[in-house]
Motif scaffolding. Structure first.
Motif, PDB file in Angstrom:
ATOM      1  N   TYR A  96       5.959  13.594   9.485  1.00 18.84           N
ATOM      2  CA  TYR A  96       5.283  12.672   9.921  1.00 18.84           C
ATOM      3  C   TYR A  96       6.107  12.224  11.354  1.00 18.84           C
ATOM      4  O   TYR A  96       5.618  11.232  12.252  1.00 18.84           O
ATOM      5  CB  TYR A  96       5.077  11.434   9.383  1.00 18.84           C
ATOM      6  N   THR A 131       2.397   4.282  -2.488  1.00 12.24           N
ATOM      7  CA  THR A 131       2.356   4.861  -3.876  1.00 12.24           C
ATOM      8  C   THR A 131       3.631   5.024  -4.312  1.00 12.24           C
ATOM      9  O   THR A 131       4.434   5.063  -3.693  1.00 12.24           O
ATOM     10  CB  THR A 131       1.749   6.522  -3.588  1.00 12.24           C
ATOM     11  N   THR A 164      -4.834  14.018  -1.587  1.00 12.62           N
ATOM     12  CA  THR A 164      -4.799  14.169  -0.164  1.00 12.62           C
ATOM     13  C   THR A 164      -4.620  12.919   0.732  1.00 12.62           C
ATOM     14  O   THR A 164      -4.306  12.919   1.803  1.00 12.62           O
ATOM     15  CB  THR A 164      -6.268  14.737   0.227  1.00 12.62           C
ATOM     16  N   LYS A 165      -4.669  11.919  -0.105  1.00 13.98           N
ATOM     17  CA  LYS A 165      -4.698  10.208   0.425  1.00 13.98           C
ATOM     18  C   LYS A 165      -3.434   9.817  -0.041  1.00 13.98           C
ATOM     19  O   LYS A 165      -2.513   8.991   0.858  1.00 13.98           O
ATOM     20  CB  LYS A 165      -5.781   9.622   0.111  1.00 13.98           C
ATOM     21  N   HIS A 166      -2.800   9.939  -1.180  1.00 14.36           N
ATOM     22  CA  HIS A 166      -2.036   8.730  -1.944  1.00 14.36           C
ATOM     23  C   HIS A 166      -0.431   9.365  -1.779  1.00 14.36           C
ATOM     24  O   HIS A 166       0.450   8.942  -2.369  1.00 14.36           O
ATOM     25  CB  HIS A 166      -2.219   8.791  -3.751  1.00 14.36           C
ATOM     26  N   GLN A 202       0.757   9.818   1.186  1.00 16.57           N
ATOM     27  CA  GLN A 202       1.302   9.729   2.873  1.00 16.57           C
ATOM     28  C   GLN A 202       2.202   8.268   3.059  1.00 16.57           C
ATOM     29  O   GLN A 202       2.909   8.433   3.898  1.00 16.57           O
ATOM     30  CB  GLN A 202      -0.115   9.257   3.513  1.00 16.57           C
ATOM     31  N   ARG A 203       2.206   7.602   1.890  1.00 18.79           N
ATOM     32  CA  ARG A 203       3.060   6.623   1.989  1.00 18.79           C
ATOM     33  C   ARG A 203       3.846   6.141   0.691  1.00 18.79           C
ATOM     34  O   ARG A 203       3.103   6.102  -0.442  1.00 18.79           O
ATOM     35  CB  ARG A 203       2.438   4.978   2.192  1.00 18.79           C
ATOM     36  N   GLU A 261       0.851  -1.278  -0.025  1.00 21.34           N
ATOM     37  CA  GLU A 261      -0.086  -0.024  -0.154  1.00 21.34           C
ATOM     38  C   GLU A 261       0.738   1.358  -0.022  1.00 21.34           C
ATOM     39  O   GLU A 261       0.394   2.147   0.678  1.00 21.34           O
ATOM     40  CB  GLU A 261      -1.064  -0.176   1.213  1.00 21.34           C
ATOM     41  N   ALA A 296      -4.074  21.149  -2.756  1.00 22.40           N
ATOM     42  CA  ALA A 296      -4.132  19.729  -3.179  1.00 22.40           C
ATOM     43  C   ALA A 296      -4.482  20.153  -4.956  1.00 22.40           C
ATOM     44  O   ALA A 296      -4.265  19.332  -5.538  1.00 22.40           O
ATOM     45  CB  ALA A 296      -5.210  19.051  -2.703  1.00 22.40           C
ATOM     46  N   ASP A 347      -5.672  10.902  -5.714  1.00 28.96           N
ATOM     47  CA  ASP A 347      -6.073  11.548  -4.720  1.00 28.96           C
ATOM     48  C   ASP A 347      -4.933  12.149  -3.872  1.00 28.96           C
ATOM     49  O   ASP A 347      -4.428  11.399  -3.247  1.00 28.96           O
ATOM     50  CB  ASP A 347      -7.050  10.718  -3.897  1.00 28.96           C
ATOM     51  N   ARG A 380       6.038   4.369   6.434  1.00 30.46           N
ATOM     52  CA  ARG A 380       5.693   5.472   5.225  1.00 30.46           C
ATOM     53  C   ARG A 380       6.575   5.539   4.090  1.00 30.46           C
ATOM     54  O   ARG A 380       6.201   6.304   3.258  1.00 30.46           O
ATOM     55  CB  ARG A 380       5.295   6.863   5.841  1.00 30.46           C
TER      56      ARG A 380
END
Length: 408
Positions: free
Chosen positions: A266, A167, A232-234, A236-237, A165, A214, A230, A276
């Protein structure tokens, strides 16, 4: 390592002898110093590693065997086999037709193909979409796929980090065939985004930290992110992979920069950063690393100029030119014919995409010291041609045969 049947016309007896001797003396490949060819009035230092890599020899072997074994069949190349005009010219001369240009624009429509045709996949690989188109026509691509194993290694690594999971951030030239292929394979498993350099990476980092709104991402990175991305989500890792022909040091710097950004944002430590940020250092191509390290070792030698031989659209070759340009006058040529005389040379400026003519490129002194290397898709025969041409300008030079005896 597997050996390949590469047409003799691409080989050089001199360079084969040099490479064989250097390999015997340095089996662990720890010595990146250049090889001196002392002709007397001109001294040429050859990079420790240069020329055809494993992936290129593999592609050439498969392509020429396919032509020999399927006389009378229609044989197509998806696009250029490798980025060298002489190899591609030779394949065309044997009746191979190109379906697309390097930018992916269609030359021959897929609709004109039949299940009896053969389509060679180039060393850069291709997208999943094109693979599916060919399969629907009934064309078996497995036996004629020359994708470099080290490109496939990047795809496999992308799949592994996608399953965890992350990106996938791809360091590459967005329009390059290999980057388009890697993006396709990566985006099938995870969100993906392409960054072409450190400057773009620094801008991407501002979306990680929230310094940029964003919605601006979708304009700034247009055509460089996967469907449904996305921001705002993709972000983060993350895991970083590369187009294998990019400067390895640049890819590592990009990965390090994003890792530090994630750690600060983070509040992570070296022990917790893998929550991450994925470790993907093992995707850097050995040949790209070796050739670039060899240029760095070669540049430690005092010299008057450097000559880099290779295809003008070759990414890995342009990066070797880039390294040389930092230190001394550098001339990027694709064969010895560009050396017009002892006074005049025609060479390529890859920054402006223009051929230039420079006068008095060889200094009026003896001995002249020249550094020479070539890209991973450049036949050794072309490099020998350049050496002969330069040495031939000096009547008192030793012959190629005399030099070759030193390595016999």
């Amino acid at each position: 390592m597997k050996s390949f049947d590469v047409p003799v016309v691409y080989r050089s007896p001199l360079i084969s002898a040099i490479k064989k001797k250097r390999k015997e003396e340095d089996r662990m490949k720890k010595d990146f110093s250049p090889t001196l060819l002392d002709f007397g009035p001109i001294r040429i230092f050859l990079a420790r590693h240069f020329g055809f890599c494993y992936g290129v020899e593999n592609a050439i072997d498969i392509a020429f065997k396919t032509v020999e074994e399927h006389q009378g069949k229609r044989i197509y190349l998806l696009s250029e086999m490798i980025h060298n005009p002489y190899v591609n010219r030779d394949l065309k001369a044997k009746g191979v037709s190109f379906l697309q240009d390097n930018a992916g624009r269609q030359i021959i429509p897929f609709e004109s193909l039949t299940s009896d045709d053969i389509v060679l996949i180039p060393a850069f690989g291709t997208t999943l979409e094109i693979e599916e188109k060919l399969r629907k026509i009934g064309i078996r691509i497995e036996n004629y796929d020359t994708t470099c194993p080290f490109v496939e290694k990047v795809w496999n690594r992308s799949e592994v980090i996608a399953k965890n999971e992350y990106t996938i951030v791809i360091h590459g030239k967005p329009n390059h065939e290999e980057t388009r292929a890697t993006f396709s394979h990566a985006a099938a498993n995870a969100p993906a985004v392409v960054v072409k350099d450190m400057k773009q990476t620094q801008e991407l980092a501002k979306y990680i930290t929230g310094e940029k709104p964003a919605e601006q991402f979708y304009t700034e990175f247009a055509c460089q992110y996967s469907e449904g991305f996305d921001v705002t989500k993709h972000l983060q890792r993350l895991g970083v992979v590369n187009q294998t022909t990019m400067l390895a040091s640049d890819t590592q710097a990009i990965a390090d920069f994003l890792k530090q950004t994630v750690m600060r944002h983070y509040e992570l430590t070296e022990d917790t950063v893998r929550e991450r940020f994925a470790d993907t250092r093992d995707t850097l191509c050995y040949a790209t690393n070796d050739n670039q390290s060899a240029v760095t070792g070669m540049l430690a030698t005092e010299a008057d100029l450097a000559v880099v031989v290779g295809g003008y659209n070759s990414s890995n070759t342009s990066h070797l030119v880039e390294l040389c340009e930092e230190k001394l006058p550098t001339y990027f040529i694709n064969n010895e014919e560009k050396i017009l005389s002892a006074q005049t040379i025609m060479h390529y400026n890859f920054h402006t995409h223009q051929e230039l003519v420079t006068e008095h490129y060889l200094p009026a002194k003896e001995p002249v010291t020249v550094l020479i290397t070539s890209g991973a898709s450049c036949p050794d025969a072309l490099v020998e041609g350049v050496i002969k041409k330069l040495a031939g300008f000096y009547p008192s030079s030793k012959s190629i045969e005399e030099i070759a005896k030193q390595f016999g």
